[in-house]
Design a protein around this motif. Structure first.
Motif, PDB file in Angstrom:
ATOM      1  N   ALA A  71       0.819  -1.203   0.000  1.00 41.35           N
ATOM      2  CA  ALA A  71       0.000   0.000   0.000  1.00 41.35           C
ATOM      3  C   ALA A  71       0.855   1.255   0.000  1.00 41.35           C
ATOM      4  O   ALA A  71       0.474   2.282  -0.538  1.00 41.35           O
ATOM      5  CB  ALA A  71      -0.915  -0.005   1.214  1.00 41.35           C
ATOM      6  N   LEU A  72       2.024   1.166   0.610  1.00 42.65           N
ATOM      7  CA  LEU A  72       2.868   2.354   0.727  1.00 42.65           C
ATOM      8  C   LEU A  72       3.966   2.397  -0.326  1.00 42.65           C
ATOM      9  O   LEU A  72       4.905   3.179  -0.227  1.00 42.65           O
ATOM     10  CB  LEU A  72       3.496   2.415   2.118  1.00 42.65           C
ATOM     11  N   ASN A  73       3.838   1.547  -1.344  1.00 43.97           N
ATOM     12  CA  ASN A  73       4.821   1.519  -2.427  1.00 43.97           C
ATOM     13  C   ASN A  73       6.220   1.177  -1.940  1.00 43.97           C
ATOM     14  O   ASN A  73       7.195   1.669  -2.478  1.00 43.97           O
ATOM     15  CB  ASN A  73       4.901   2.881  -3.121  1.00 43.97           C
ATOM     16  N   SER A 101       9.288  -1.569  -1.020  1.00 50.52           N
ATOM     17  CA  SER A 101       9.763  -2.812  -1.599  1.00 50.52           C
ATOM     18  C   SER A 101       9.271  -4.000  -0.773  1.00 50.52           C
ATOM     19  O   SER A 101       9.244  -3.956   0.454  1.00 50.52           O
ATOM     20  CB  SER A 101      11.284  -2.805  -1.650  1.00 50.52           C
TER      21      SER A 101
END
Ligand code: SF4
Ligand code: SF4
Lengths: 184, 276
Positions: A172-174, A176
């Motif tokens: 969700a928070l981009n 890795s």
């Protein structure tokens, strides 16, 4: 005939039942589901009585950013002084806890419920300092641990945290989602 | 409204340059590597095929039957070469795509990771690796005496039946990053680190750094004439056009570990060329 059959199987049924009981207990202890707690700890009363608003007051970080986890006896006795009063009418004064007398300052007699497996290496301070562009924090203690501040016990609120939960947030928070981000 | 999430781009591309003319073959790098990565001392450690070492110190000689003064010897510390394939932006090491368990993966800093606790021990990756950089852990880890007390808490112990390899000590990088964050340095690209082997080499033969940073020592070393990579045939092609078409037609390993040597016989050996 029916009855003798039942009699015949009774020992097996009892054995199986006991066996499952034991193995469940074993699993629980391996998975830290019922870690031994030496004291009943009330988060809610600590927050309300003493006005602690920051979790890091007791659950701080090491100098290198690693999480310290549960406080030591020394940290508890900075408030619950070893030579403090035993009873007091004023609720906001931390009283002496005789139970601490049997421990050294460096002791940590309680076990953690929320324990990461040995192969997980993640830094609480990194997660807790991550911010959006507009300065809001990406994660709070409660995001993973639930509303601990309002709980009257030490049991996990949200249950065991599985890797999927970590990965959901990362997605969700981009961030890795590669294995090596947390594992080594 | 969808949250706008800031993406932090990783600028680093870790690489290594090993000066074979400086290396004396003392083996400190190998020892430091094993210690750092919690590898026990196995009973059979003198037995090369069964040895479990991330960093193999190879002895290279021009001709096994040569007599003094014709014999030439060099030592070559060989670890995972951190292959990146033809495109550094989209790394594709031979070992990663074959793993059925996603136990090995390549990070955005170009480091090929290996999570031994996830590995199922099928050894496909070992077969795929052209450098024999991966080793299969045959033995149950056992630590003698007080060895156990010196174990690193940042690396999990590899159990028997898993494949292990060098990860450029990525746990040290994570540790440095965590420490930097605790000090308030939030820029991921501001953190540098030194793997155990590079930090311990007494002659300074191993240089580690960022290949994307053109001011770094390691980048400058890799640009010299002495730099040579282990069997990466595309390096030998001098004609730029031919090189381009070759890179289009075929995947090369393109390792990020460079060796530096001015000895021609050693360069030829590393290319599997016939001795000149
Ligand atoms: S041996 Fe382990 S790392 Fe290698 S391909 Fe099999 S599962 Fe993946
Ligand atoms: S040297 Fe072997 S293990 Fe390392 S990246 Fe290349 S193929 Fe994978």
């Amino acid at each position: 005939m029916r009855r003798s059959l039942l009699l015949f199987f009774t020992p097996f049924i009892i054995f199986t039942w006991i066996f499952f009981g034991i193995s469940q207990k074993g699993c629980d202890s391996v998975m830290q589901a019922d870690a031994a707690k030496k004291i009943p700890f009330n988060h809610q009363s600590h927050v309300e009585k003493y006005g602690i608003s920051d979790c890091t007051t007791c659950h701080g970080y090491e100098e290198n950013g690693r999480f310290k986890g549960l406080p030591t006896i020394a940290e508890c006795t900075t408030c619950h002084a070893r030579d403090g009063v035993l009873t007091s009418d004023d609720q906001s004064i931390p009283r002496k806890k005789p139970m601490f007398d049997s421990y050294k300052d460096t002791d940590q007699p309680w076990e953690s419920f929320a324990k990461q497996p040995d192969l997980v290496y993640f830094s609480h301070s990194v997660v807790m300092t991550a911010k959006y562009d507009d300065g809001r924090l990406k994660a709070r203690c409660g995001s993973c641990h639930g509303d601990k501040a309002d709980s009257t016990g030490t049991k996990m609120i949200k249950g065991k945290m599985l890797m999927g939960q970590c990965m959901d947030c990362h997605t969700a928070l981009n961030l890795s989602n590669k294995c090596a981000v947390c594992h080594d | 409204m969808k949250e706008k999430v800031k993406e932090v781009k990783m600028k680093r591309r870790w690489g290594m340059a090993i000066d074979l003319d400086k290396c004396t073959g003392c083996g400190k790098c190998s020892v430091a590597c094993n210690q750092e990565n919690n590898m026990p001392i196995f009973e059979d450690d003198s037995d090369v095929p069964k040895r479990v070492a991330f960093l193999e110190l190879m002895k290279v000689t021009n001709d096994r039957d040569a007599k003094f003064p014709d014999v030439k010897t060099a030592y070559l510390p060989k670890m995972c070469q951190m292959c990146e394939g033809n495109d550094p932006k989209n790394p594709n090491p031979p070992c990663v795509s074959v793993c059925p368990a996603v136990a090995t993966d390549v990070g955005d800093d170009g480091v090929v990771s290996q999570i031994w606790s996830r590995c199922i021990g099928c050894r496909y990756c070992q077969t795929a690796c052209p450098y024999e950089a991966r080793v299969f852990n045959w033995w149950k880890p056992e630590y003698e005496g007080s060895f156990k007390k010196s174990l690193s808490t940042d690396v999990s112990v590899a159990s028997r039946g898993t494949v292990v390899k060098c990860t450029f000590c990525s746990h040290i990088w994570k540790r440095e990053r965590d420490a930097a964050t605790a000090k308030g340095i939030l820029d991921i690209n501001a953190v540098l680190y030194t793997p155990a082997c590079a930090g311990t080499c007494p002659t300074g033969a191993i240089v580690f750094g960022d290949l994307n940073d053109h001011d770094s020592e390691v980048y400058k070393l890799t640009q010299t004439d002495r730099a040579v990579r282990l069997t990466n045939p595309v390096d030998d092609v001098k004609d730029a056009d031919k090189k381009k078409s070759l890179l289009k037609a075929k995947q090369f390993t393109n390792p990020k570990v460079y060796y530096l040597t001015s000895q021609q016989w050693l360069r030829d050996m590393m290319r599997f060329k016939k001795n000149s």
